[in-house]
Design an enzyme around this catalytic site. Structure first.
Site, PDB file in Angstrom:
ATOM      1  N   SER A  63       0.836  -1.203   0.000  1.00 32.48           N
ATOM      2  CA  SER A  63       0.000   0.000   0.000  1.00 32.48           C
ATOM      3  C   SER A  63       0.873   1.256   0.000  1.00 32.48           C
ATOM      4  CB  SER A  63      -0.910   0.012   1.239  1.00 32.48           C
ATOM      5  OG  SER A  63      -1.877  -0.994   1.147  1.00 32.48           O
ATOM      6  N   THR A 109      -3.819  -1.967   9.058  1.00 29.88           N
ATOM      7  CA  THR A 109      -2.373  -1.920   9.310  1.00 29.88           C
ATOM      8  C   THR A 109      -2.066  -0.941  10.449  1.00 29.88           C
ATOM      9  OG1 THR A 109      -1.890  -2.619   7.093  1.00 29.88           O
ATOM     10  CG2 THR A 109      -0.152  -1.398   8.198  1.00 29.88           C
ATOM     11  N   GLU A 242       8.107 -10.941  -2.027  1.00 29.73           N
ATOM     12  CA  GLU A 242       6.784 -11.458  -1.655  1.00 29.73           C
ATOM     13  C   GLU A 242       6.263 -12.526  -2.624  1.00 29.73           C
ATOM     14  OE1 GLU A 242       3.896  -8.652   0.154  1.00 29.73           O
ATOM     15  OE2 GLU A 242       5.363  -7.126  -0.371  1.00 29.73           O
ATOM     16  N   HIS A 258      27.995   6.772  -4.191  1.00 32.42           N
ATOM     17  CA  HIS A 258      28.676   7.356  -3.036  1.00 32.42           C
ATOM     18  C   HIS A 258      28.845   6.344  -1.909  1.00 32.42           C
ATOM     19  CE1 HIS A 258      28.445  11.324  -4.929  1.00 32.42           C
ATOM     20  NE2 HIS A 258      27.305  10.867  -5.415  1.00 32.42           N
ATOM     21  N   LYS A 352       2.207 -10.625  11.671  1.00 30.07           N
ATOM     22  CA  LYS A 352       1.132  -9.734  12.133  1.00 30.07           C
ATOM     23  C   LYS A 352       0.322 -10.411  13.244  1.00 30.07           C
ATOM     24  CE  LYS A 352       0.568  -7.000   7.897  1.00 30.07           C
ATOM     25  NZ  LYS A 352      -0.282  -6.620   6.762  1.00 30.07           N
TER      26      LYS A 352
HETATM   27  C1  F6R Z   1       0.902  -8.141   0.847  1.00 30.69           C
HETATM   28  C2  F6R Z   1       1.631  -6.891   0.817  1.00 30.69           C
HETATM   29  C3  F6R Z   1       2.066  -6.275   2.112  1.00 30.69           C
HETATM   30  C4  F6R Z   1       0.976  -5.325   2.666  1.00 30.69           C
HETATM   31  C5  F6R Z   1       1.429  -4.679   3.981  1.00 30.69           C
HETATM   32  C6  F6R Z   1       0.438  -3.645   4.524  1.00 30.69           C
HETATM   33  O1  F6R Z   1       0.479  -8.486  -0.466  1.00 30.69           O
HETATM   34  O2  F6R Z   1       1.909  -6.388  -0.234  1.00 30.69           O
HETATM   35  O3  F6R Z   1       3.265  -5.576   1.872  1.00 30.69           O
HETATM   36  O4  F6R Z   1       0.700  -4.329   1.722  1.00 30.69           O
HETATM   37  O5  F6R Z   1       1.629  -5.678   4.956  1.00 30.69           O
HETATM   38  O6  F6R Z   1      -0.870  -4.143   4.565  1.00 30.69           O
HETATM   39  P1  F6R Z   1      -2.048  -3.280   3.898  1.00 30.69           P
HETATM   40  O7  F6R Z   1      -1.647  -3.092   2.482  1.00 30.69           O
HETATM   41  O8  F6R Z   1      -3.270  -4.108   4.054  1.00 30.69           O
HETATM   42  O9  F6R Z   1      -2.093  -2.001   4.672  1.00 30.69           O
END
Ligand code: F6R
Length: 359
Positions: A63, A109, A242, A258, A352
């Site tokens: 994101s 998140t 990923e 550098h 997570k």
């Molecule tokens: C999983 C991915 C991760 C999520 C990240 C944040 O496909 O790309 O990098 O983007 O853990 O989670 P979100 O995007 O749901 O805020």
């Protein structure tokens, strides 16, 4: 698994590894961008540009890169500073004259949600871009402008849904100009690219499959030059992590001259297993072209392979999206060549889950 056993041209065989259909998601990317252009037109109460002194995008991982994409495209024309915050710390300058985009595909998140609360506390205008979760709830409770995007994808496969509304909102309030038009034109180019890089195009005619095959057994290191190509390099790195589940690193010119240029001097066994991918443009700045030439001359004996990838397209938006499309396909084909399902990110989910246990 013997890597050589996976035939990337065997469409049905490959589908048995790509069980959640990441290749299909990549093929629908141009359609996703078109839909996202519509989503970006949805009614939303946006602030007057005259009152704004800064733009901030909050977001992590798949994101957060939406902020880098828009920032790199808008940097030359944007009249106010724009930054992407990837973490818990909201910069001190964020106040009631700041436009903050909170981008989280899941909407859950923790770093992003924490910064949203703090930004609201400081009186900033917060715009949410999400498929749901807590962020959509906060937007409802606080009456925030919300660009709601379809759910059901991995966040990294939703890049179009995530960056286009940010770009669109900035263009709607007059902070950037002409990028949506470039984006509309880029969709036609993307229609062609997803065919060219797609699974049905055989390896001999498919540069993404060929590069993936050459990456088996190597650690990808991706170099871009400052601006959109550095963002593309970051996208490649994250997609190798990923999708392919391999370590990967990135850096950009001129900064790497550098420091990192010296760093290839030792650990020859590791260097020889690195495959350096240099993202380039036909009309790159002559000083950048010269830097690349000198750098590669200095380090050519210290790395296993070097591949130059030239972005194609007639605008900066097309060139960036062409590289994204190429890199996304390469990372998925590398996953498949390694016998890995590109979609699951079990360790991110496990991480997570464990973190949430202790909150
Ligand atoms: C999983 C991915 C991760 C999520 C990240 C944040 O496909 O790309 O990098 O983007 O853990 O989670 P979100 O995007 O749901 O805020």
């Amino acid at each position: 698994m013997d890597y050589a056993e996976v035939n990337l041209d065997d469409v049905e065989g490959v589908a048995t590894i790509d069980t959640a259909g990441m290749l299909g998601a990549l093929e629908r990317f141009p359609q996703q961008v078109r839909e996202a252009i519509e989503i970006g037109r949805a009614p939303a109460e946006l602030p007057d540009a005259a009152d704004l002194r800064a733009v901030v995008v909050l977001g992590m991982g798949g994101s957060g890169i939406s902020g880098d994409v828009v920032g790199s495209l808008a940097a030359d024309s944007l009249g106010v500073p724009m930054s992407t915050v990837k973490g818990y710390r909201l910069p001190g300058f964020v106040d009631e004259n700041t436009l903050v985009f909170a981008v989280s595909y899941s909407g859950n998140t923790e770093e992003t949600l924490g910064c949203v609360e703090e930004a609201l506390g400081r009186g900033a205008t917060v715009v949410a871009v999400t498929s749901g979760g807590r962020l959509a709830e906060i937007a409802g409770e606080r009456d925030l402008p919300l660009f709601q995007v379809p759910g059901g994808l991995q966040p990294r496969a939703a890049l179009g849904y995530l960056f286009v509304p940010v770009l669109s909102a900035l263009e709607r309030i007059g902070l950037v100009h002409g990028l949506l038009e470039e984006l509309g034109a880029a969709c036609e180019m993307l229609d062609e690219r997803v065919q060219e890089y797609g699974v049905v195009t055989p390896l001999d005619d498919n540069p993404a499959k060929r590069l993936a095959r050459d990456l088996v057994g190597f650690l990808p290191v991706i170099y871009g030059s400052e601006g959109p190509l550095a963002v593309a390099a970051l996208r490649w790195k994250a997609q190798f992590n990923e999708n392919s589940k391999v370590p990967a690193f990135y850096n950009w010119f001129p900064e790497l001259n550098h420091n990192e240029t010296v760093g290839w001097n030792h650990l020859e066994d590791i260097g020889s297993r690195c495959h350096l991918i240099v993202l380039r443009e036909q009309d790159e700045r002559p000083r950048v072209a010269r830097r690349i030439e000198i750098t590669l001359d200095l380090i050519k004996d210290d790395v296993g392979h070097i591949t130059h990838v030239f972005a194609r397209g007639s605008s900066r938006v097309e060139r960036l999206l062409d590289l994204v499309c190429f890199g996304d396909h390469t990372s998925v084909f590398l996953a498949l060549a390694l016998g890995q399902d590109p979609t699951p990110v079990t360790r991110i989910e496990e991480f997570k889950r464990r973190l949430a246990e202790q909150s």
